[in-house]
Design a protein around this motif. Structure first.
Motif: not given
Length: 346
Positions: A190, A195, A207, A210-214, A216
């Protein structure tokens, strides 16, 4: 239960079945080869469906450690151990001390360390009964960050070889499994601009990434079908197989899982399809390299460990070049390199 006639047995020097009634310990320790030094490899705790699965796993992992340690230029042989059972239910001080006593009986032919579902705290409990453990807090500590760093460097090497650059901007990476090493890998990716598409059986782990590094989030089975550049297997092994290979759109396979190929022939299938495979025991050697520096005469040095881990990039670059020149799959080139070192020494 067959052992000697399994292909995975591969002339193991010793396979020990351990039990302790009081603690409930059921474990297998496999020592594959000690040509270069004492066998070193982590202990894995897993709730295997049957004993045969545990035997198959420990034999494959043990041989893999022989090759991993050789290619990483470490004065270690290869071994591995598994404790059978659900880590959420059976962990106890009594169990790990019982396992430590089993290690002590091997008198230094095998040193254990962390692996799946085993923590530094668990190894510290083993250490109450034996000194034949590595990866202790206050010494080399948690090997996961070093494995993650080495894997990231391996992906860079694969990009450089295949595409002539190391720029992660716009590079899509599918990461399967989000344990401690994979989390560290996702952080490196990241920060480099990749991506991320991620999956894990543990939704909390998904989660977090997803929250820490954006990243998907995608489904467990969906991960194979994504239109990505890199598939990074970071869970258990054998996910590169007859069913998944036709579904993969990635042109690079590079992750931190052990035994990624279900069968050796799958390495050649990947080469024929133009998919560049970073052999698992080469790319994920960062942790065992760090553990080695715990044994260094001058004492542990994080700087020396990191410098050695950075050599993974060069080793993979050599393997990729030889594979292309000799028209052989990368995993066979890695095996040949390991066998040369095991035969001739470091």
């Amino acid at each position: 239960m067959a052992v000697f006639n399994q292909a995975e047995f591969d002339n193991h020097e010793q396979v020990v079945f351990c039990s302790d009634e009081a603690s409930g310990l059921k474990a297998i320790i496999a020592v594959h080869n000690t040509n270069l030094g004492p066998a070193v490899g982590g202990c894995r705790m897993w709730d295997y469906a049957k004993d045969e699965d545990a035997v198959y796993d420990v034999l494959r992992l043990s041989k893999g450690m022989t090759y991993k340690n050789a290619v990483a230029r470490l004065p270690f042989g290869g071994g591995k151990s598994v404790i059978i059972g659900d880590a959420k239910k059976i962990k106890s001080e009594q169990l790990f001390r019982a396992f430590g006593r089993q290690l002590e009986r091997l008198n230094g032919s095998y040193y254990s360390a962390e692996d799946v579902n085993i923590t530094c705290d668990d190894v510290a409990l083993m250490n109450k009964e034996t000194n034949y453990v590595l990866g202790l807090e206050g010494k080399s500590g948690n090997p996961s960050p070093f494995t993650a760093y080495g894997t990231f460097l391996g992906i860079k090497a694969a990009l450089q070889h295949q595409r002539g650059h190391q720029d992660f901007s716009g590079i899509k990476v599918a990461v399967q499994g989000l344990g401690a090493v994979a989390y560290g890998l996702c952080k490196h990716l990241a920060e480099a601009g990749a991506q991320l598409f991620v999956t894990d059986i543990n939704q909390d782990s998904v989660e977090r990434v997803v929250n820490d590094f954006g990243a998907t989030s995608v489904g467990i089975d969906e991960i194979y079908d994504l239109d990505v550049d890199v598939y990074a297997p970071c869970a258990l092994g054998a996910t590169v197989n007859d069913e998944t290979i036709p579904r993969l759109k990635a042109t690079i396979i590079a992750g931190c899982a052990n035994n990624q190929l279900a069968q050796s022939r799958h390495g050649e299938v990947l080469r024929e399809k133009g998919i560049l495979y970073a052999p698992d025991y080469v790319i994920n050697a960062g942790g065992i390299i760090n553990v080695y520096y715990e044994t260094a005469p001058q004492g542990y040095s994080e700087a020396a460990s990191n410098k050695h881990v950075e050599g993974i990039y060069d080793t993979l670059t050599e393997i990729f070049a030889r594979s292309e020149k000799e028209q052989k799959s990368t995993h066979l080139i890695a095996d040949e390199l390991a066998q040369e070192i095991i035969k001739n020494g470091l």
